[in-house]
Scaffold this active site. Structure first.
Site, mmCIF file in Angstrom:
data_model
loop_
_atom_site.group_PDB
_atom_site.id
_atom_site.type_symbol
_atom_site.label_atom_id
_atom_site.label_comp_id
_atom_site.label_asym_id
_atom_site.label_seq_id
_atom_site.Cartn_x
_atom_site.Cartn_y
_atom_site.Cartn_z
ATOM 1 N N ASP A 87 -12.821 34.215 71.985
ATOM 2 C CA ASP A 87 -13.612 33.979 73.187
ATOM 3 C C ASP A 87 -12.787 34.195 74.456
ATOM 4 O OD1 ASP A 87 -15.990 32.883 74.543
ATOM 5 O OD2 ASP A 87 -14.677 31.217 75.060
ATOM 6 N N GLU A 95 -13.972 39.346 72.581
ATOM 7 C CA GLU A 95 -15.052 39.163 73.550
ATOM 8 C C GLU A 95 -14.471 39.411 74.933
ATOM 9 O OE1 GLU A 95 -17.803 36.776 76.360
ATOM 10 O OE2 GLU A 95 -15.873 36.025 75.725
HETATM 11 C C1 GLC Z 1 -16.973 35.869 81.211
HETATM 12 C C2 GLC Z 1 -17.166 36.294 79.838
HETATM 13 C C3 GLC Z 1 -18.540 36.887 79.664
HETATM 14 C C4 GLC Z 1 -19.613 36.053 80.211
HETATM 15 C C5 GLC Z 1 -19.232 35.227 81.373
HETATM 16 C C6 GLC Z 1 -19.924 33.953 81.211
HETATM 17 O O1 GLC Z 1 -16.989 36.935 82.068
HETATM 18 O O2 GLC Z 1 -16.174 37.201 79.460
HETATM 19 O O3 GLC Z 1 -18.875 36.969 78.345
HETATM 20 O O4 GLC Z 1 -20.682 36.857 80.570
HETATM 21 O O5 GLC Z 1 -17.920 34.922 81.507
HETATM 22 O O6 GLC Z 1 -21.265 34.171 81.249
HETATM 23 C C1 GLC Z 2 -17.477 33.230 76.752
HETATM 24 C C2 GLC Z 2 -18.761 32.738 76.126
HETATM 25 C C3 GLC Z 2 -19.579 32.071 77.163
HETATM 26 C C4 GLC Z 2 -18.810 30.935 77.725
HETATM 27 C C5 GLC Z 2 -17.433 31.362 78.193
HETATM 28 C C6 GLC Z 2 -16.547 30.184 78.346
HETATM 29 O O1 GLC Z 2 -17.702 34.175 77.716
HETATM 30 O O2 GLC Z 2 -19.432 33.805 75.526
HETATM 31 O O3 GLC Z 2 -20.795 31.634 76.644
HETATM 32 O O4 GLC Z 2 -19.503 30.382 78.791
HETATM 33 O O5 GLC Z 2 -16.774 32.166 77.263
HETATM 34 O O6 GLC Z 2 -16.197 29.678 77.087
#
Ligand code: GLC
Ligand code: GLC
Length: 668
Positions: free
Chosen positions: A308, A350
């Site tokens: 994450d 991610e």
């Molecule tokens: C960060 C994450 C992305 C997400 C956002 C939280 O940019 O990498 O996944 O869209 O935070 O919504």
């Molecule tokens: C990632 C997750 C998102 C979350 C953020 C913080 O982007 O996909 O849902 O808010 O990380 O953990």
């Protein structure tokens, strides 16, 4: 004595090549060997296990040493941490359930298992889908019926009370949220899934912990060892300096990236919500502590960890603190340790960032798979513009990946849609990126005239004009609007749009990933605002509770009304998935674009060994045609059959695609 610190070492991606530290690595391993022996002896470890571990250690040690040395080599206690890390890995292998060790042995010889056409993923929230982990096992038949072989469960570990960012604010990585079950329930589920041929994916939320994690509590009570686990500052001096070059990720939650903590009378680094404390990976104790959590999580029976928020894990003054070289070094170090102790475990990245940065996390030595946010965003872009120019341009130089890696292709997930395409890709086509993003935001929030989409804004930043989009696949593709209007034609079009996009994520190369609910056209649910813990986060609009009563319709014979829409969407998606799984051409990543001379179409060919499949997709609500001769020359044949409908096409005429139609053409 360390002989040298070659310049190349600062760049994470170079570490896997000759590190120039082989002498030091080797000497350190010789020095550590007696400690490892003592560990094995103390635990009466089986000879075979020692031997297997030893072989993998030797294979990976030099790289691992170089990575850790880059991160922590200047620390006075480097050798101590090195030893702790090695023993942590040994313990992980020793404690690993035999079933998982067998999987390790098997997958070492099958490094491409995850790029098979048979792999099709789904993601869900346990509580919203089935209430708890115990009941989730009852849905295995459902997953099988749909054709899923990969299941990502949204975070299910113990969380703080109140808002927990959908499980991403973890207070204990070793216990399951009691509302969802227990660690044993998780283990049992993993076993059941494995028997059913479904791989299990969980998050490794390693950028931050919740503010009530034990480490954070120790920090709050003033323990300096744990205060060093986070970024904690007595006043604004450093936060203000950092802030000059940082983005704001959740600007509607709080301005800036730091949160004042009354108890400690200090500022804490919180990239996301104020209760999510960023971990300080410049401290090797943090690396080792999270490594233990990683091994613990994977030992419950996890095949793939979704890393994450990878972009944010390393901070350095004067930079954006995103995608820094050390972030790669860090992930590569985790990855090497997985190769040594849990070799079948894969990492999924991610990184929802600029496409040039997304791809840097992907390699056999770092994250073997990665979300493909660029494809996701550009599929939606093509749907809005009815043109595939930007998509095609991006695919032409951004789809290719190294061997033994794969994209995870998706349309919707639990998060928002951000328009992360490359400005230069847009400029090359005469598109102004800023204006275009404004248009897309207008379009997908339904404000653009004629738009079929019913999304809602997420994290609108009035200062920068930036905004992301929340909404379900069906609502963004027009079904919500069509139902509101009672417009039968529009209903049909919206279903076709969904299938069009899915036909592409299922065929373009990589692992397709559904966000469950998609398979029956789940609409936005605006009731999240009634829950105070969710009300301020519009992403909940696309995270509704599973409505099983709708699914029961699938098995009955209702032939009209909205029930039949769900049934049709489900059956069509099921068919797409089953067809994909029967087409070896769809394994792997290799994809070549096919020039059709028609900007409304996307076309590509998938080639795998002797198998070929041509995909053509129409992004408009009007019929579009392709010159049959084009097909003959790329497909190397005169007659083709659509694998989805069995319709046959000769190449002497134009091939005509209906509104939003997708063809999967095989030579006959
Ligand atoms: C960060 C994450 C992305 C997400 C956002 C939280 O940019 O990498 O996944 O869209 O935070 O919504
Ligand atoms: C990632 C997750 C998102 C979350 C953020 C913080 O982007 O996909 O849902 O808010 O990380 O953990």
């Amino acid at each position: 004595m360390i002989r040298s610190n070659p310049k190349g070492l600062r760049n994470g991606s170079i570490a896997s090549h000759a590190s120039g530290l082989s002498y030091e690595a080797d000497l350190s391993l010789r020095r550590l060997s007696p400690r490892l022996q003592a560990f094995w002896d103390a635990h009466d470890a089986d000879e075979v296990l020692r031997h297997e571990f030893g072989l993998r250690l030797v294979d990976n040690w030099e790289e691992l040493f170089a990575l850790l040395y880059q991160l922590y080599g200047t620390r006075y206690d480097f050798f101590y941490h090195l030893e702790q890390i090695l023993l942590t890995a040994a313990a992980a292998w020793l404690d690993r359930p035999e079933e998982l060790r067998d999987l390790d042995r098997h997958r070492i010889n099958e490094p491409d298992w995850f790029v098979s056409e048979k792999i099709v993923g789904g993601a869900l929230y346990v509580d919203l889908f089935s209430e708890n982990l115990g009941k989730l096992a009852d849905s295995i038949d459902y997953f099988k019926e749909l054709g899923l072989t990969y299941l990502h469960l949204m975070p299910l570990f113990a969380v703080r009370p109140g808002d927990n960012d959908g499980g991403y604010a973890i207070s204990n990585y070793r216990s399951v949220d009691p509302r969802l079950g227990t660690i044993d329930d998780l283990r049992n589920l993993a076993t059941e899934l494995r028997k059913a041929g479904i791989v299990l994916v969980l998050d490794f939320v390693f950028n931050h912990t919740s503010d009530d994690h034990d480490w954070a509590k120790h920090a709050q009570s003033g323990d300096p060892e744990y205060q060093n686990f986070y970024y904690i500052f007595p006043d604004r001096t450093l936060p203000d300096q950092y802030e000059r070059t940082l983005r704001e990720i959740f600007p509607t939650v709080r301005r800036g990236n730091f949160t004042w903590h009354d108890g400690m009378q200090s500022w804490v680094w919180t990239t996301f919500n104020s209760f999510q404390w960023d971990l300080n990976y410049s401290n090797p104790a943090v690396f080792r502590a999270m490594l233990e959590e990683m091994f613990f999580i994977s030992s419950t029976g996890i095949d793939i960890l979704r890393l994450d928020a990878v972009a944010f894990v390393w901070k350095q003054m004067g930079t954006s603190c995103e995608n820094l070289p050390e972030a790669h070094t860090l992930i590569q170090a985790f990855s090497r340790l997985a190769r040594i102790a849990t070799p079948s475990l894969l990492f999924k990245s991610e990184a929802i960032v600029h496409p040039d940065d997304v791809v840097k996390y992907i390699s056999p030595e770092e994250c073997q798979i990665s979300y493909n946010p660029t494809l996701m965003a550009l599929l939606w872009e093509s749907l809005a513009t009815h043109e595939t120019r930007l998509l095609t341009r991006s695919l032409s130089h951004r789809h290719k990946l190294p061997k033994h890696t794969a994209w995870v292709n998706y349309l919707r997930c639990h998060d928002d849609i951000g328009w992360t395409f490359d400005d230069a890709d847009a400029a090359a086509l005469g598109i102004n990126a800023y204006d275009h993003r404004q248009f897309l935001n207008q379009f997908y929030t339904g404000q653009f005239k004629g738009s079929f989409a019913r999304g809602v804004p997420f994290q609108e930043n009035l200062e920068t004009g930036d905004m992301r989009i929340a909404g379900t696949l069906a609502s963004l593709a027009g079904l919500e609007h069509a139902i509101e209007e009672g417009d039968e034609h529009e209903k049909e079009m919206s279903i076709r749009r969904m299938l069009l996009l899915q036909g592409i994520t299922l065929s373009i190369g990589g692992i397709p990933l559904l966000y469950l609910g998609e398979e029956w056209g789940m609409l936005n649910d605006y009731d999240f605002v009634k829950d105070p813990a969710k009300a301020s986060d519009t992403r909940w609009v696309h995270r509704p509770r599973m409505q099983w009563e709708f699914l029961h319709e699938l098995n009955d014979t209702i032939a009209s009304g909205s029930g039949s829409i769900r049934k049709r969407i489900f059956r069509s998606q099921q068919k797409l998935i089953a067809t994909r799984k029967a087409l070896p051409a769809l394994a792997g990543q290799q994809m070549e674009l096919v020039a059709t001379g028609n900007v409304h179409l996307l076309s590509f060919i998938r080639i795998n060994e002797s198998h070929r499949l041509i995909v053509i997709a129409n992004f408009t609500d009007q019929p579009q045609s392709v010159d049959g001769n084009r097909l003959r020359t790329v497909g190397l044949g005169r007659f083709f059959k659509d694998a989805l409908t069995d319709r046959e096409f000769g190449t002497s005429d134009d091939i005509v695609l209906e509104a939003y139609e997708t063809l999967w053409l095989m030579r006959v």
